[in-house]
Write a protein that holds these residues in place. Structure first.
Motif, mmCIF file in Angstrom:
data_model
loop_
_atom_site.group_PDB
_atom_site.id
_atom_site.type_symbol
_atom_site.label_atom_id
_atom_site.label_comp_id
_atom_site.label_asym_id
_atom_site.label_seq_id
_atom_site.Cartn_x
_atom_site.Cartn_y
_atom_site.Cartn_z
ATOM 1 N N LYS A 1 13.948 4.594 4.545
ATOM 2 C CA LYS A 1 12.663 5.285 4.442
ATOM 3 C C LYS A 1 11.487 4.326 4.307
ATOM 4 C CE LYS A 1 14.155 9.517 4.489
ATOM 5 N NZ LYS A 1 13.903 10.391 5.571
ATOM 6 N N ASN A 2 11.729 3.043 4.465
ATOM 7 C CA ASN A 2 10.654 2.052 4.409
ATOM 8 C C ASN A 2 9.884 2.076 3.092
ATOM 9 O OD1 ASN A 2 11.148 1.071 7.030
ATOM 10 N ND2 ASN A 2 9.994 2.760 7.899
ATOM 11 N N PHE A 3 10.603 2.138 1.987
ATOM 12 C CA PHE A 3 9.942 2.076 0.688
ATOM 13 C C PHE A 3 9.671 0.623 0.356
ATOM 14 C CE2 PHE A 3 12.004 6.259 0.197
ATOM 15 C CZ PHE A 3 10.869 6.994 -0.075
ATOM 16 N N MET A 4 8.409 0.313 0.162
ATOM 17 C CA MET A 4 7.998 -1.066 -0.062
ATOM 18 C C MET A 4 7.315 -1.261 -1.411
ATOM 19 S SD MET A 4 6.512 -1.468 3.825
ATOM 20 C CE MET A 4 5.474 -2.828 3.473
ATOM 21 N N ILE A 5 6.853 -0.173 -2.050
ATOM 22 C CA ILE A 5 6.147 -0.298 -3.324
ATOM 23 C C ILE A 5 7.170 -0.471 -4.435
ATOM 24 C CG2 ILE A 5 4.637 0.843 -4.995
ATOM 25 C CD1 ILE A 5 3.398 2.413 -2.684
ATOM 26 N N ASN A 6 7.076 -1.607 -5.140
ATOM 27 C CA ASN A 6 7.984 -1.809 -6.263
ATOM 28 C C ASN A 6 7.260 -1.880 -7.599
ATOM 29 O OD1 ASN A 6 7.239 -3.979 -4.689
ATOM 30 N ND2 ASN A 6 9.144 -5.049 -4.845
ATOM 31 N N ASP A 7 5.991 -2.147 -7.603
ATOM 32 C CA ASP A 7 5.227 -2.121 -8.852
ATOM 33 C C ASP A 7 3.734 -1.999 -8.545
ATOM 34 O OD1 ASP A 7 4.304 -4.655 -8.191
ATOM 35 O OD2 ASP A 7 5.627 -5.680 -9.579
ATOM 36 N N TYR A 8 2.947 -1.972 -9.576
ATOM 37 C CA TYR A 8 1.510 -1.725 -9.444
ATOM 38 C C TYR A 8 0.781 -2.800 -8.645
ATOM 39 C CZ TYR A 8 0.848 -5.248 -13.061
ATOM 40 O OH TYR A 8 0.850 -6.420 -13.761
ATOM 41 N N ARG A 9 1.326 -4.013 -8.552
ATOM 42 C CA ARG A 9 0.610 -5.104 -7.888
ATOM 43 C C ARG A 9 0.480 -4.929 -6.384
ATOM 44 N NH1 ARG A 9 4.011 -9.005 -11.306
ATOM 45 N NH2 ARG A 9 5.428 -8.368 -9.681
ATOM 46 N N ASN A 10 1.455 -4.273 -5.741
ATOM 47 C CA ASN A 10 1.385 -4.185 -4.284
ATOM 48 C C ASN A 10 1.067 -2.788 -3.755
ATOM 49 O OD1 ASN A 10 3.861 -2.971 -4.750
ATOM 50 N ND2 ASN A 10 4.964 -4.195 -3.248
ATOM 51 N N VAL A 11 0.754 -1.839 -4.620
ATOM 52 C CA VAL A 11 0.436 -0.474 -4.185
ATOM 53 C C VAL A 11 -0.749 -0.469 -3.226
ATOM 54 C CG1 VAL A 11 -0.408 1.777 -4.954
ATOM 55 C CG2 VAL A 11 1.359 0.618 -6.251
ATOM 56 N N ASN A 12 -1.813 -1.150 -3.581
ATOM 57 C CA ASN A 12 -3.032 -1.127 -2.773
ATOM 58 C C ASN A 12 -2.830 -1.766 -1.403
ATOM 59 O OD1 ASN A 12 -4.310 0.103 -4.930
ATOM 60 N ND2 ASN A 12 -5.181 -1.798 -5.698
ATOM 61 N N ASN A 13 -2.102 -2.878 -1.353
ATOM 62 C CA ASN A 13 -1.840 -3.539 -0.074
ATOM 63 C C ASN A 13 -1.044 -2.620 0.852
ATOM 64 O OD1 ASN A 13 -2.026 -5.745 -2.252
ATOM 65 N ND2 ASN A 13 -2.299 -6.904 -0.360
ATOM 66 N N ILE A 14 -0.014 -2.005 0.316
ATOM 67 C CA ILE A 14 0.840 -1.140 1.131
ATOM 68 C C ILE A 14 0.076 0.107 1.557
ATOM 69 C CG2 ILE A 14 2.920 0.295 1.054
ATOM 70 C CD1 ILE A 14 4.126 -2.050 -0.656
ATOM 71 N N PHE A 15 -0.771 0.625 0.663
ATOM 72 C CA PHE A 15 -1.610 1.770 1.024
ATOM 73 C C PHE A 15 -2.462 1.432 2.248
ATOM 74 C CE2 PHE A 15 -5.878 3.590 0.749
ATOM 75 C CZ PHE A 15 -5.574 4.926 0.964
ATOM 76 N N LEU A 16 -3.148 0.287 2.217
ATOM 77 C CA LEU A 16 -4.002 -0.100 3.346
ATOM 78 C C LEU A 16 -3.191 -0.253 4.628
ATOM 79 C CD1 LEU A 16 -6.463 -2.717 1.782
ATOM 80 C CD2 LEU A 16 -6.952 -0.355 2.447
ATOM 81 N N LYS A 17 -2.024 -0.887 4.532
ATOM 82 C CA LYS A 17 -1.177 -1.083 5.710
ATOM 83 C C LYS A 17 -0.760 0.249 6.324
ATOM 84 C CE LYS A 17 1.126 -5.121 3.935
ATOM 85 N NZ LYS A 17 2.407 -5.677 3.519
ATOM 86 N N LYS A 18 -0.305 1.160 5.477
ATOM 87 C CA LYS A 18 0.241 2.418 5.988
ATOM 88 C C LYS A 18 -0.854 3.331 6.526
ATOM 89 C CE LYS A 18 4.660 2.142 3.862
ATOM 90 N NZ LYS A 18 5.874 2.885 3.685
#
Length: 163
Positions: free
Chosen positions: A85-102
């Motif tokens: 399912k392409n889950f990439m968020i593992n903690d609060y530090r990368n939520v924003n980066n992954i949000f922008l990418k997706k």
């Protein structure tokens, strides 16, 4: 920035209806009723990003479903399993980066589109800065995306989408 705030602001910016929210969550693997969605969006108190209201998996399920909703399902290549399912968020530090990418993938934005949205929101980014925000964690020149960038991006997206 709290996950529920990101979800609320994205919903506002793109004027996503409750029925579309239900469909997007379903495409992402989470079945919610209209009442569940309305209750979740009304909730406001103490969200640390990993609570029952809108945890990391819920946000990323929505983003994955949003990509499918906007672009269609990805064709599986031979040898790939459908349960990734392409889950990439593992903690609060990368939520924003992954949000922008997706969101970039879902809305089929180019780098220039992203820069224009940031500019409309009130921040001037260079191509290099944007590239650093969109890199995979651990790559050279990766930069953690702060909450300010997400707020500015969502503000610019709302201005661009709601004209």
């Amino acid at each position: 920035m709290e996950n529920i705030d990101i979800l609320k602001r994205l919903r506002y910016a793109l004027d996503i209806k409750d029925s579309d929210m239900m469909e997007i969550f379903k495409l992402g693997g989470v079945v919610l009723t209209k009442t569940n969605i309305q209750d979740m969006l009304k909730a406001n108190e103490g969200n640390d990003g990993n609570n029952q209201i809108c945890n990391y998996r819920m946000l990323e399920s929505f983003l994955n479903g949003f990509i499918i909703f906007k672009r269609g399902a990805k064709d599986e290549k031979p040898g790939e399993s459908g349960d990734n399912k392409n889950f990439m968020i593992n903690d609060y530090r990368n939520v924003n980066n992954i949000f922008l990418k997706k969101v970039k993938i879902a809305l089929a934005f180019t780098g220039d589109d992203m820069l224009a949205i940031f500019k409309a929101g009130g921040a001037e980014l260079s191509n290099g800065e944007l590239s650093a925000l969109l890199r995979r964690e651990g790559q050279r020149n990766y930069k953690v995306c702060g909450d300010r960038y997400v707020r500015v991006f969502l503000k610019g997206l709302a201005e661009r989408s709601r004209k």
